[in-house]
Design an enzyme around this catalytic site. Structure first.
Site, PDB file in Angstrom:
ATOM      1  CB  CYS A   1      12.324  14.751 -10.756  1.00  0.00           C
ATOM      2  SG  CYS A   1      13.096  15.073 -12.445  1.00  0.00           S
TER       3      CYS A   1
ATOM      4  CB  CYS B   1      16.171  18.551 -14.354  1.00  0.00           C
ATOM      5  SG  CYS B   1      14.749  17.485 -14.384  1.00  0.00           S
TER       6      CYS B   1
ATOM      7  CB  CYS C   1      12.124  18.735 -11.456  1.00  0.00           C
ATOM      8  SG  CYS C   1      13.458  18.482 -10.649  1.00  0.00           S
TER       9      CYS C   1
ATOM     10  CG  ASN D   1      -1.856  -1.264   1.162  1.00  0.00           C
ATOM     11  OD1 ASN D   1      -2.244  -1.859   0.204  1.00  0.00           O
ATOM     12  ND2 ASN D   1      -2.322  -1.611   2.280  1.00  0.00           N
ATOM     13  CB  VAL D   2       1.192   3.930  -2.226  1.00  0.00           C
ATOM     14  CG1 VAL D   2       2.088   2.913  -2.857  1.00  0.00           C
ATOM     15  CG2 VAL D   2      -0.291   3.928  -2.570  1.00  0.00           C
TER      16      VAL D   2
ATOM     17  CG  HIS E   1       3.920  -1.520  -4.736  1.00  0.00           C
ATOM     18  ND1 HIS E   1       2.611  -2.493  -4.757  1.00  0.00           N
ATOM     19  CD2 HIS E   1       5.050  -2.278  -5.110  1.00  0.00           C
ATOM     20  CE1 HIS E   1       3.092  -3.571  -5.167  1.00  0.00           C
ATOM     21  NE2 HIS E   1       4.391  -3.679  -5.405  1.00  0.00           N
TER      22      HIS E   1
ATOM     23  CG  ASN F   1      -8.535 -11.981   0.674  1.00  0.00           C
ATOM     24  OD1 ASN F   1      -9.756 -11.628   0.390  1.00  0.00           O
ATOM     25  ND2 ASN F   1      -7.460 -11.593  -0.228  1.00  0.00           N
TER      26      ASN F   1
ATOM     27  CB  THR G   1      -2.353  -8.780  -0.708  1.00  0.00           C
ATOM     28  OG1 THR G   1      -1.621  -8.866  -2.120  1.00  0.00           O
ATOM     29  CG2 THR G   1      -1.778 -10.237  -0.315  1.00  0.00           C
ATOM     30  CB  SER G   2      -5.423  -9.925  -5.343  1.00  0.00           C
ATOM     31  OG  SER G   2      -4.582  -9.039  -5.706  1.00  0.00           O
TER      32      SER G   2
HETATM   33  P1  OAD Z   1      -6.165  -5.995  -4.744  1.00  0.00           P
HETATM   34  O1  OAD Z   1      -6.917  -4.754  -5.086  1.00  0.00           O
HETATM   35  O2  OAD Z   1      -5.412  -6.806  -5.731  1.00  0.00           O
HETATM   36  O3  OAD Z   1      -6.746  -7.048  -3.722  1.00  0.00           O
HETATM   37  C1  OAD Z   1      -7.152  -6.552  -2.619  1.00  0.00           C
HETATM   38  C2  OAD Z   1      -7.393  -7.914  -1.862  1.00  0.00           C
HETATM   39  O4  OAD Z   1      -8.097  -7.420  -0.508  1.00  0.00           O
HETATM   40  C3  OAD Z   1      -8.439  -8.919  -2.666  1.00  0.00           C
HETATM   41  O5  OAD Z   1      -7.965  -9.980  -2.645  1.00  0.00           O
HETATM   42  C4  OAD Z   1      -9.793  -8.564  -1.602  1.00  0.00           C
HETATM   43  O6  OAD Z   1     -10.480  -9.817  -1.470  1.00  0.00           O
HETATM   44  C5  OAD Z   1      -9.104  -8.343  -0.231  1.00  0.00           C
HETATM   45  N1  OAD Z   1      -9.969  -7.536   0.615  1.00  0.00           N
HETATM   46  C6  OAD Z   1     -10.962  -6.771   0.231  1.00  0.00           C
HETATM   47  N2  OAD Z   1     -11.390  -5.981   1.346  1.00  0.00           N
HETATM   48  C7  OAD Z   1     -10.930  -6.718   2.418  1.00  0.00           C
HETATM   49  C8  OAD Z   1     -10.885  -6.610   3.921  1.00  0.00           C
HETATM   50  N3  OAD Z   1     -11.820  -5.811   4.556  1.00  0.00           N
HETATM   51  N4  OAD Z   1     -10.192  -7.419   4.585  1.00  0.00           N
HETATM   52  C9  OAD Z   1      -9.035  -7.947   4.027  1.00  0.00           C
HETATM   53  N5  OAD Z   1      -9.029  -8.319   2.848  1.00  0.00           N
HETATM   54  C10 OAD Z   1      -9.811  -7.649   1.684  1.00  0.00           C
HETATM   55  O7  OAD Z   1      -5.002  -5.164  -3.977  1.00  0.00           O
HETATM   56  P2  OAD Z   1      -3.285  -5.614  -3.682  1.00  0.00           P
HETATM   57  O8  OAD Z   1      -3.267  -7.197  -3.599  1.00  0.00           O
HETATM   58  O9  OAD Z   1      -2.684  -5.001  -2.743  1.00  0.00           O
HETATM   59  O10 OAD Z   1       0.642  -2.332  -7.402  1.00  0.00           O
HETATM   60  O11 OAD Z   1      -2.787  -5.400  -5.328  1.00  0.00           O
HETATM   61  C11 OAD Z   1      -1.373  -5.619  -5.247  1.00  0.00           C
HETATM   62  C12 OAD Z   1      -0.886  -4.382  -6.108  1.00  0.00           C
HETATM   63  O12 OAD Z   1      -1.580  -4.479  -7.316  1.00  0.00           O
HETATM   64  C13 OAD Z   1      -0.997  -2.897  -5.752  1.00  0.00           C
HETATM   65  O13 OAD Z   1       0.024  -2.785  -4.797  1.00  0.00           O
HETATM   66  C14 OAD Z   1      -0.564  -2.205  -6.989  1.00  0.00           C
HETATM   67  C15 OAD Z   1      -1.650  -3.148  -7.745  1.00  0.00           C
HETATM   68  O14 OAD Z   1      -1.079  -3.315  -9.015  1.00  0.00           O
HETATM   69  C16 OAD Z   1       1.212  -1.427  -7.976  1.00  0.00           C
HETATM   70  O15 OAD Z   1       0.528  -0.291  -8.067  1.00  0.00           O
HETATM   71  C17 OAD Z   1       2.498  -1.407  -8.543  1.00  0.00           C
END
Ligand code: OAD
Length: 248
Positions: A127, A150, A147, A102-103, A119, A213, A188-189
């Site tokens: 920049c 530059c 920037c 997360n960011v 991330h 999850n 996380t998915s």
């Molecule tokens: P996703 O949006 O891919 O997945 C979110 C996950 O959270 C899913 O599996 C949902 O089932 C789960 N979820 C939803 N609500 C929830 C809750 N209340 N409690 C627990 N889980 C819950 O997000 P990320 O897995 O973080 O990368 O995505 C990974 C990366 O994909 C991100 O960091 C981003 C994106 O591309 C970049 O931007 C480089």
């Protein structure tokens, strides 16, 4: 949600715990996950069409404005019970590493100290040409702003698709993954590598791996334990069970 007793025993006995969090942990703070449908003005774009260097070169104003929208949303977001439970958990262990995709900075806001941002962070700007963080710049009305060194366009200091991960953070994450007794994969998915490879790596190195999850992911069948619920519900219960186990 009942937390399995044998999981609590293993967690209470652990010296090193590593946590990987994804957007699901911030969902209950009102920060949409990546797989949530984009809403409103951005409904016609997918993150993959906005969060890439190519998209920025093609339309820097659009990408900058999308991130400004998200920054304003994140600036209003507050840590939810899942963030607060993870902050409460950290002092229980001599080695506690929180690796986040997360960011939004909500783990640090909740009080976690040992946080690795794989991330980047949406509240930081860098920049586009030089890649260095820029803390302040002259508001000339340019979108994106320029920037001060530059003159190149500024961009959010987050990792975009098709970009390499920050090396130091990735090394920290892999080391913490390989050297823990318990690994929690929360919200996380598990589809975006290399972060998505960490839970399997923890398993390979002998850790107990817990997936938290409400939905299935490609890792669910491999997890040692699956707590199929919202992080905001499950994490406070896990902290309560850990606290009780440490007292007994
Ligand atoms: P996703 O949006 O891919 O997945 C979110 C996950 O959270 C899913 O599996 C949902 O089932 C789960 N979820 C939803 N609500 C929830 C809750 N209340 N409690 C627990 N889980 C819950 O997000 P990320 O897995 O973080 O990368 O995505 C990974 C990366 O994909 C991100 O960091 C981003 C994106 O591309 C970049 O931007 C480089």
């Amino acid at each position: 949600m009942t937390i399995p007793t044998d999981l609590v025993v293993k967690l209470a006995a652990a010296k090193s715990v590593t946590v990987l969090t994804g957007a699901g942990v911030s969902a209950e703070s009102g920060v949409p996950t990546f797989r949530d449908a984009q809403t409103g003005l951005w409904a016609k774009y997918s993150p993959e069409e906005l969060a890439t260097p190519r998209a920025f070169r093609r339309n820097p104003r659009l990408v900058w404005e999308w991130y400004e929208c998200r920054r304003q949303l994140v600036a209003k977001a507050k840590p939810n019970p899942a963030h607060l439970a993870l902050a409460g958990m950290e002092p229980f262990f001599p080695n506690f590493h929180l690796i986040t995709q997360n960011v939004d900075g909500l783990h640090q806001l909740a009080g976690n100290r040992n946080v690795t941002e794989l991330h980047g962070n949406i509240m930081r700007t860098k920049c586009f040409e030089e890649g260095v963080v820029v803390a302040k710049w002259e508001e000339t009305g340019d979108v994106p702003p320029k920037c001060p060194r530059c003159g190149g366009p500024l961009r959010p200091a987050v990792v975009w698709f098709e970009e390499a991960m920050p090396e130091a953070e990735m090394e920290t994450a892999v080391s913490a993954t390989r050297n823990c007794q318990v690994f929690l994969s929360i919200g996380t998915s598990n589809v975006v590598y290399p972060a998505a490879g960490l839970p399997s790596e923890a398993l390979r190195c002998g850790a107990v791996v817990v997936e938290i999850n409400p939905h299935q992911t490609p890792f669910t069948d491999m997890a040692t334990y699956v707590l199929a619920g919202a992080a905001g519900i499950v994490m406070p219960q896990l902290l309560d069970a850990l606290t009780a186990a440490r007292k007994s």
